[in-house]
Write an enzyme that holds these catalytic residues in place. Structure first.
Site, PDB file in Angstrom:
ATOM      1  N   ASN A 179       0.817  -1.218   0.000  1.00 56.57           N
ATOM      2  CA  ASN A 179       0.000   0.000   0.000  1.00 56.57           C
ATOM      3  C   ASN A 179       0.848   1.264   0.000  1.00 56.57           C
ATOM      4  O   ASN A 179       0.351   2.344   0.306  1.00 56.57           O
ATOM      5  CB  ASN A 179      -0.995  -0.018   1.178  1.00 56.57           C
ATOM      6  CG  ASN A 179      -0.309  -0.248   2.508  1.00 56.57           C
ATOM      7  OD1 ASN A 179       0.907  -0.110   2.622  1.00 56.57           O
ATOM      8  ND2 ASN A 179      -1.079  -0.617   3.509  1.00 56.57           N
ATOM      9  N   ARG A 195       3.147   7.236  11.348  1.00 58.34           N
ATOM     10  CA  ARG A 195       2.592   6.718  12.594  1.00 58.34           C
ATOM     11  C   ARG A 195       2.345   7.881  13.546  1.00 58.34           C
ATOM     12  O   ARG A 195       3.188   8.772  13.674  1.00 58.34           O
ATOM     13  CB  ARG A 195       3.548   5.710  13.260  1.00 58.34           C
ATOM     14  CG  ARG A 195       3.559   4.326  12.619  1.00 58.34           C
ATOM     15  CD  ARG A 195       2.219   3.608  12.733  1.00 58.34           C
ATOM     16  NE  ARG A 195       2.208   2.319  12.075  1.00 58.34           N
ATOM     17  CZ  ARG A 195       1.770   2.068  10.835  1.00 58.34           C
ATOM     18  NH1 ARG A 195       1.271   3.052  10.101  1.00 58.34           N
ATOM     19  NH2 ARG A 195       1.791   0.857  10.344  1.00 58.34           N
ATOM     20  N   GLN A 206      -4.591   3.324  18.526  1.00 58.46           N
ATOM     21  CA  GLN A 206      -5.699   3.158  17.572  1.00 58.46           C
ATOM     22  C   GLN A 206      -6.606   2.028  18.031  1.00 58.46           C
ATOM     23  O   GLN A 206      -6.083   0.944  18.270  1.00 58.46           O
ATOM     24  CB  GLN A 206      -5.149   2.884  16.179  1.00 58.46           C
ATOM     25  CG  GLN A 206      -4.493   4.129  15.589  1.00 58.46           C
ATOM     26  CD  GLN A 206      -4.088   4.005  14.135  1.00 58.46           C
ATOM     27  OE1 GLN A 206      -3.544   4.935  13.579  1.00 58.46           O
ATOM     28  NE2 GLN A 206      -4.317   2.884  13.501  1.00 58.46           N
ATOM     29  N   HIS A 226      -7.480   5.760  10.274  1.00 58.54           N
ATOM     30  CA  HIS A 226      -6.330   5.219   9.537  1.00 58.54           C
ATOM     31  C   HIS A 226      -6.827   4.482   8.282  1.00 58.54           C
ATOM     32  O   HIS A 226      -7.212   3.313   8.338  1.00 58.54           O
ATOM     33  CB  HIS A 226      -5.578   4.262  10.466  1.00 58.54           C
ATOM     34  CG  HIS A 226      -4.249   3.824   9.948  1.00 58.54           C
ATOM     35  ND1 HIS A 226      -3.310   3.238  10.751  1.00 58.54           N
ATOM     36  CD2 HIS A 226      -3.695   3.876   8.720  1.00 58.54           C
ATOM     37  CE1 HIS A 226      -2.239   2.948  10.030  1.00 58.54           C
ATOM     38  NE2 HIS A 226      -2.453   3.322   8.790  1.00 58.54           N
TER      39      HIS A 226
HETATM   40  P1  NDP Z   1      10.045   1.653   3.511  1.00 56.80           P
HETATM   41  O1  NDP Z   1      10.691   0.631   4.375  1.00 56.80           O
HETATM   42  O2  NDP Z   1      10.173   1.548   2.037  1.00 56.80           O
HETATM   43  O3  NDP Z   1      10.564   3.093   3.867  1.00 56.80           O
HETATM   44  C1  NDP Z   1      10.925   3.514   5.113  1.00 56.80           C
HETATM   45  C2  NDP Z   1      12.100   4.432   4.914  1.00 56.80           C
HETATM   46  O4  NDP Z   1      12.288   5.193   6.110  1.00 56.80           O
HETATM   47  C3  NDP Z   1      13.372   3.688   4.618  1.00 56.80           C
HETATM   48  O5  NDP Z   1      13.851   4.101   3.348  1.00 56.80           O
HETATM   49  C4  NDP Z   1      14.286   4.151   5.739  1.00 56.80           C
HETATM   50  O6  NDP Z   1      15.500   4.316   5.132  1.00 56.80           O
HETATM   51  C5  NDP Z   1      13.671   5.463   6.174  1.00 56.80           C
HETATM   52  N1  NDP Z   1      14.026   5.882   7.527  1.00 56.80           N
HETATM   53  C6  NDP Z   1      14.134   5.115   8.621  1.00 56.80           C
HETATM   54  N2  NDP Z   1      14.429   5.893   9.676  1.00 56.80           N
HETATM   55  C7  NDP Z   1      14.530   7.155   9.216  1.00 56.80           C
HETATM   56  C8  NDP Z   1      14.818   8.395   9.842  1.00 56.80           C
HETATM   57  N3  NDP Z   1      15.081   8.452  11.148  1.00 56.80           N
HETATM   58  N4  NDP Z   1      14.846   9.511   9.080  1.00 56.80           N
HETATM   59  C9  NDP Z   1      14.598   9.441   7.752  1.00 56.80           C
HETATM   60  N5  NDP Z   1      14.307   8.294   7.128  1.00 56.80           N
HETATM   61  C10 NDP Z   1      14.269   7.156   7.846  1.00 56.80           C
HETATM   62  O7  NDP Z   1       8.511   1.684   3.958  1.00 56.80           O
HETATM   63  P2  NDP Z   1       7.283   2.447   3.311  1.00 56.80           P
HETATM   64  O8  NDP Z   1       7.784   3.692   2.684  1.00 56.80           O
HETATM   65  O9  NDP Z   1       6.476   1.524   2.513  1.00 56.80           O
HETATM   66  O10 NDP Z   1       6.473   2.780   4.642  1.00 56.80           O
HETATM   67  C11 NDP Z   1       6.983   3.703   5.601  1.00 56.80           C
HETATM   68  C12 NDP Z   1       6.072   3.760   6.816  1.00 56.80           C
HETATM   69  O11 NDP Z   1       4.817   4.324   6.443  1.00 56.80           O
HETATM   70  C13 NDP Z   1       5.710   2.400   7.421  1.00 56.80           C
HETATM   71  O12 NDP Z   1       6.718   1.932   8.292  1.00 56.80           O
HETATM   72  C14 NDP Z   1       4.429   2.706   8.142  1.00 56.80           C
HETATM   73  O13 NDP Z   1       4.707   3.179   9.448  1.00 56.80           O
HETATM   74  C15 NDP Z   1       3.811   3.838   7.335  1.00 56.80           C
HETATM   75  N6  NDP Z   1       2.650   3.373   6.540  1.00 56.80           N
HETATM   76  C16 NDP Z   1       1.423   3.966   6.726  1.00 56.80           C
HETATM   77  C17 NDP Z   1       0.314   3.527   6.044  1.00 56.80           C
HETATM   78  C18 NDP Z   1      -1.030   4.195   6.194  1.00 56.80           C
HETATM   79  O14 NDP Z   1      -2.063   3.613   5.835  1.00 56.80           O
HETATM   80  N7  NDP Z   1      -1.099   5.400   6.713  1.00 56.80           N
HETATM   81  C19 NDP Z   1       0.383   2.380   5.117  1.00 56.80           C
HETATM   82  C20 NDP Z   1       1.746   1.911   4.889  1.00 56.80           C
HETATM   83  C21 NDP Z   1       2.815   2.364   5.621  1.00 56.80           C
HETATM   84  P3  NDP Z   1      16.872   4.521   5.796  1.00 56.80           P
HETATM   85  O15 NDP Z   1      16.968   3.483   6.832  1.00 56.80           O
HETATM   86  O16 NDP Z   1      17.741   4.410   4.638  1.00 56.80           O
HETATM   87  O17 NDP Z   1      16.798   5.935   6.323  1.00 56.80           O
END
Ligand code: NDP
Length: 398
Positions: free
Chosen positions: A147, A285, A314, A333
């Protein structure tokens, strides 16, 4: 034979749908980075049907029961007398969703003596105490990418809605008004604005790509920098720390996972470093933001608007201040559970279960915790630890 305990959100108040607005879904085979969509051997549902609510059962009942497994599906997830808490003790596999999370705290994990696999029907496994899962050798898996684009689209919608003051203008129509000045007194264009993303992962990069044609200045911060080619294509400016990025942005979008280092990242101190009158969009989140700091910033004008679909816990209590704070565009959500996304994550859960029962490896990109450590996407995007503290407050919604 296994017992699978599945927690899903309630059916619509008017009952499970008998018909749908659209007849079909577009057919996708690969995600933008080339990753294949879920590949279960079979599915027993019609893509486009409501699968994520309790009667939809993720389309899994026939598959599980025909193989002799026990499948328990409930919405009742919070408090010591909940069905979830009662059924937990002999469950082998738990399926939960970020939208209606069955919080798997250390206490609950210690009660679940048979638990070997926790599947997130979606993305984001912060509702599981990952440290306890690591310690107990429980595998945690989610449906990576299912998603991400749903959310990226939602983020663009929220940015435009906030900056153009869409929701209050819509409400004037409902109130039978034609109050143009009231609608536009807070309305702007995003053209020329500086927009920054916390993370350029699957969602973050999807948002940046979608914003490029709006002629905005795009910035991002990440732990692992993107390849130079992508930065050039999108005209991205990289920041190696969040403070430097937020201090110049008109709009900030949060797209990183929740783990101990990002819990309450947006507190009074960081929000004070943002430009006065910036907009904050958080579909990642709820707990990445300090609840009361957001309210204070909206009341003082430090933030011009806040929107998102994620809360903590939630469901949030009925008196959660984000329901009534000024200039917000909050929803339950929902971003990642469109009917389009449900078809993908239901197929992904089925794929993981097929692999598990047939002793085949689960795709590496689906893994968050495996064999006592962070694995796959978990090893790249998360850090270990626990962020479920305070989740018992969800029982107050009842
Ligand atoms: P990904 O794993 O592709 O992306 C997460 C990214 O966050 C990684 O590239 C990671 O990279 C980066 N990251 C981690 N820590 C940090 C930080 N401190 N600062 C900046 N970047 C950081 O996951 P998605 O993009 O698919 O999803 C991300 C989040 O979105 C999920 O974990 C979930 O919490 C949320 N989500 C919400 C949904 C909704 O319905 N509202 C649905 C799906 C997801 P790196 O470690 O290289 O920095």
């Amino acid at each position: 034979m296994a017992k699978i305990l599945c927690v899903l959100y309630d059916d619509p108040v008017e009952g499970y749908p008998q018909s749908y607005a659209r007849q079909d879904l577009p057919k996708l085979e690969r995600y933008p980075d080339g990753q294949l969509l879920p590949t279960p051997k079979n599915i027993d549902f019609k893509p486009g049907d409501l699968l994520g609510s309790v009667s939809g059962e993720l389309g899994l009942r026939k598959f599980l029961e025909s193989s002799g497994h026990t499948f328990v599906v409930t919405t009742d997830k919070d408090g010591p007398n909940s069905v979830f808490e009662k059924e937990l003790s002999d469950a082998d596999i738990i399926i939960s969703q970020p939208f209606w999370p069955a919080y798997l705290t250390a206490e609950r994990i210690s009660k679940a003596k048979n638990l070997k696999l926790a599947i997130t029907a979606g993305i984001g496994s912060d509702h599981v105490d990952l440290q306890s899962a690591i310690n107990k050798g429980i595998t945690v898996a989610e449906i990576t990418y299912c998603n991400s684009i749903s959310v990226a689209e939602h983020v663009v919608m929220l940015i435009l809605s906030l900056v153009h003051n869409y929701i209050p203008s819509y409400q004037w129509v409902i109130k039978e008004g034609w109050n143009i000045a009231d609608c536009v007194a807070r309305a702007y264009d995003i053209e020329g604005m500086t927009i920054g993303s916390i993370s350029a992962g699957r969602i973050g990069l999807g948002v940046l790509k979608r914003l490029k044609p709006f002629d905005v200045k795009l910035h991002y911060t990440e732990r692992h920098r993107l390849p130079e080619k992508i930065e050039k294509e999108l005209g991205l400016t990289y920041h190696d720390n969040v403070e430097s990025m937020v201090s110049i942005c008109d709009v900030v979008t949060i797209n990183c996972p929740l783990y101990p280092e990002t819990e309450h990242l947006f507190n009074d101190k960081l929000i004070a470093k943002m430009k006065r009158g910036a907009y904050l969009v958080n579909t990642a989140r709820g707990k990445i933001c300090d609840r009361d700091a957001v309210v204070r910033a909206l009341e003082s004008g430090q933030l011009a608007g806040y929107a998102g679909d994620v809360w903590f816990p939630q469901p949030p209590p009925k008196d959660h201040p984000w329901r009534t704070m000024p200039h917000h565009g909050m929803t339950p959500h929902v971003a990642g559970t469109t009917l389009s996304a449900q078809a993908r994550y239901s197929a992904g859960v089925r794929e993981i279960l097929e692999c598990w029962f047939e002793n085949r490896p689960i795709r590496n990109e689906y893994l968050i915790v495996d064999k006592g450590k962070l694995a796959g996407t978990g090893a790249h995007s998360y850090s270990a630890g626990n962020v479920t503290g305070g989740s018992e407050e969800a029982a107050k919604y009842k």
